[in-house]
Design a protein around this motif. Structure first.
Motif, PDB file in Angstrom:
ATOM      1  N   UNK A  15      -7.817 -49.060   0.562  1.00  0.00           N
ATOM      2  CA  UNK A  15      -7.383 -50.313  -0.070  1.00  0.00           C
ATOM      3  C   UNK A  15      -6.966 -51.310   1.006  1.00  0.00           C
ATOM      4  N   UNK A  16      -6.155 -50.869   1.958  1.00  0.00           N
ATOM      5  CA  UNK A  16      -5.695 -51.761   3.028  1.00  0.00           C
ATOM      6  C   UNK A  16      -6.868 -52.301   3.839  1.00  0.00           C
ATOM      7  N   UNK A  17      -7.840 -51.443   4.105  1.00  0.00           N
ATOM      8  CA  UNK A  17      -8.999 -51.888   4.882  1.00  0.00           C
ATOM      9  C   UNK A  17      -9.866 -52.835   4.066  1.00  0.00           C
ATOM     10  N   UNK A  18     -10.110 -52.521   2.813  1.00  0.00           N
ATOM     11  CA  UNK A  18     -10.987 -53.352   1.986  1.00  0.00           C
ATOM     12  C   UNK A  18     -10.369 -54.723   1.718  1.00  0.00           C
ATOM     13  N   UNK A  19      -9.041 -54.796   1.679  1.00  0.00           N
ATOM     14  CA  UNK A  19      -8.378 -56.077   1.426  1.00  0.00           C
ATOM     15  C   UNK A  19      -8.610 -57.069   2.556  1.00  0.00           C
ATOM     16  N   UNK A  38     -20.601 -54.808   8.422  1.00  0.00           N
ATOM     17  CA  UNK A  38     -19.836 -54.707   9.670  1.00  0.00           C
ATOM     18  C   UNK A  38     -18.743 -53.646   9.553  1.00  0.00           C
ATOM     19  N   UNK A  39     -18.068 -53.613   8.407  1.00  0.00           N
ATOM     20  CA  UNK A  39     -16.997 -52.644   8.214  1.00  0.00           C
ATOM     21  C   UNK A  39     -17.540 -51.214   8.246  1.00  0.00           C
ATOM     22  N   UNK A  40     -18.636 -50.974   7.551  1.00  0.00           N
ATOM     23  CA  UNK A  40     -19.217 -49.632   7.523  1.00  0.00           C
ATOM     24  C   UNK A  40     -19.584 -49.185   8.932  1.00  0.00           C
ATOM     25  N   UNK A  41     -20.125 -50.107   9.726  1.00  0.00           N
ATOM     26  CA  UNK A  41     -20.573 -49.780  11.084  1.00  0.00           C
ATOM     27  C   UNK A  41     -19.417 -49.396  12.001  1.00  0.00           C
ATOM     28  N   UNK A 101     -15.069 -54.622  -5.672  1.00  0.00           N
ATOM     29  CA  UNK A 101     -16.395 -55.092  -5.294  1.00  0.00           C
ATOM     30  C   UNK A 101     -16.813 -54.516  -3.939  1.00  0.00           C
ATOM     31  N   UNK A 102     -15.852 -54.435  -2.997  1.00  0.00           N
ATOM     32  CA  UNK A 102     -16.171 -53.850  -1.690  1.00  0.00           C
ATOM     33  C   UNK A 102     -16.610 -52.402  -1.861  1.00  0.00           C
ATOM     34  N   UNK A 103     -15.887 -51.653  -2.688  1.00  0.00           N
ATOM     35  CA  UNK A 103     -16.263 -50.257  -2.904  1.00  0.00           C
ATOM     36  C   UNK A 103     -17.688 -50.145  -3.437  1.00  0.00           C
ATOM     37  N   UNK A 104     -18.027 -50.932  -4.444  1.00  0.00           N
ATOM     38  CA  UNK A 104     -19.361 -50.855  -5.021  1.00  0.00           C
ATOM     39  C   UNK A 104     -20.431 -51.299  -4.026  1.00  0.00           C
ATOM     40  N   UNK A 105     -20.099 -52.264  -3.162  1.00  0.00           N
ATOM     41  CA  UNK A 105     -21.046 -52.671  -2.126  1.00  0.00           C
ATOM     42  C   UNK A 105     -21.197 -51.582  -1.071  1.00  0.00           C
TER      43      UNK A 105
END
Length: 356
Positions: A15-19, A38-41, A101-105
């Motif tokens: 949650x903290x990262x996705x925010x 970029x985050x996934x990488x 939305x970040x989770x689903x992406x």
């Protein structure tokens, strides 16, 4: 039926990262998608957990179906209540974080399930809301507050998702509202084999739902279509799909056989709770909504699932490349389909694309 379950190990960390992703998926999906990439990488722990989910959903196991239930998912700390008169517009105004939305992406990118959307569906958003809207109360639409018959999503549309992802954003545990799922192979084995060929021919038609009809004057009825496609994929909406006027009389028997099979086939019941993600095939099975026990009807009206339509892979997405808005692969430009239907009507019609 469901043994494919997974639970995130550190939801607070996610949650903290996705925010920290502030790009709006509703104002600029391209920029949002790039930030998630970029985050996934740069997050090895996230890639590791997503690899587990990908294996869970994609690997074939004996006597199991391609479904997965992911628990302990990161969602927004603040999930607003939307205006029931216009929940989509309300969401655009009041939703300030995009953790769900970040989770689903992330699921889309890490599991190789590209997202599908439509220009005339929810303003072209790639992230859909399963949220009650007063106008569609007691109808068979995404935004109804009632039960839903067994169906594929967007049954009448030419481009349909292979996979659906439903993320519980708000669900009162006192209410039992099941997403029911029946697998195509389980249905097919209950239908007399002599009817399979009739089901594979364009002997049937399905009206568009009311949301589609309200947002696009050309989306009224589908072209004639088969119910059974390929080995065991279905194109069907119970009660709504009917026999085409040009079909032989035996098509009515075939339609009745499908209805009967739905009542007899084994079903999976998933009461999607807050923070749970249910991933399941849209075409290789049928799903419904069953309000099994609703002691708190007001909470049921505010129940909120965030949803994506997904393709199996990029090759499935790219098969429809000529229908997309330029620069946004996966966003179907309905005006192109509508224009083609008008032209086809003028020249006598053309065969429909094979879509599954």
């Amino acid at each position: 039926m469901l043994t494919n379950t997974f639970s995130f190990s550190d939801t607070d960390r996610l949650v903290s990262r996705f925010e920290r992703i502030h790009a709006s998926p509703y104002r600029n999906y391209g920029a949002f998608r790039a930030k998630v990439s970029e985050m996934i990488a740069t997050e090895p722990f996230l890639r590791e957990e997503m690899a587990d989910i990908a294996r869970l959903f994609r690997e074939t196991r004996v006597d199991e179906r391609k479904v997965a239930l992911v628990k302990n998912c990161p969602i927004d700390r603040d999930v607003p209540v939307y205006d029931p008169d216009d929940p989509v517009r309300s969401k655009h105004m009041v939703k300030k974080t995009f953790v769900g939305e970040v989770l689903l992406e992330v699921v889309s990118q890490a599991c190789g399930l590209p997202i599908l959307s439509y220009t005339t569906r929810n303003d072209g958003d790639f992230f859909q809301d399963v949220y009650a809207q007063k106008k569609y109360s007691d109808t068979q639409t995404q935004k109804t507050d009632s039960d839903l018959y067994f169906h594929n999503d967007r049954t009448a549309h030419r481009v349909r998702a292979d996979v659906l992802c439903l993320l519980g954003m708000r669900s009162d545990p006192a209410n039992v509202i099941n997403t029911k799922y029946v697998h195509g192979t389980d249905l097919l084995r209950l239908v007399d084999p002599e009817l399979h060929d009739i089901l594979r021919q364009p002997n049937f038609a399905t009206p568009f739902d009311l949301i589609s009809q309200d947002s696009n004057e050309f989306q009224v009825n589908s072209d004639n279509h088969p119910i059974l496609i390929g080995e065991s994929a279905f194109r069907y909406y119970d009660v709504r799909t009917t026999v085409a006027a040009s079909a032989p009389a035996i098509a009515w028997r075939a339609l009745a056989a499908v209805k009967d099979a739905i009542t007899k086939a084994p079903k999976l019941n998933v009461p999607i709770q807050t923070g749970e993600l249910f991933i399941f095939p849209n075409l290789e099975g049928l799903h419904s909504r069953d309000k099994a026990h609703v002691p708190k009807p007001e909470a049921a009206r505010e129940r909120y699932l965030l949803k994506t339509y997904n393709f199996w892979d990029e090759s499935r997405r790219d098969a429809f490349a000529d229908l997309y808005v330029e620069g946004l692969p996966g966003l179907v430009d309905d005006a192109r389909i509508d224009g083609a239907r008008i032209d086809d009507a003028r020249i006598g019609g053309k065969p429909e694309l094979v879509l599954a």
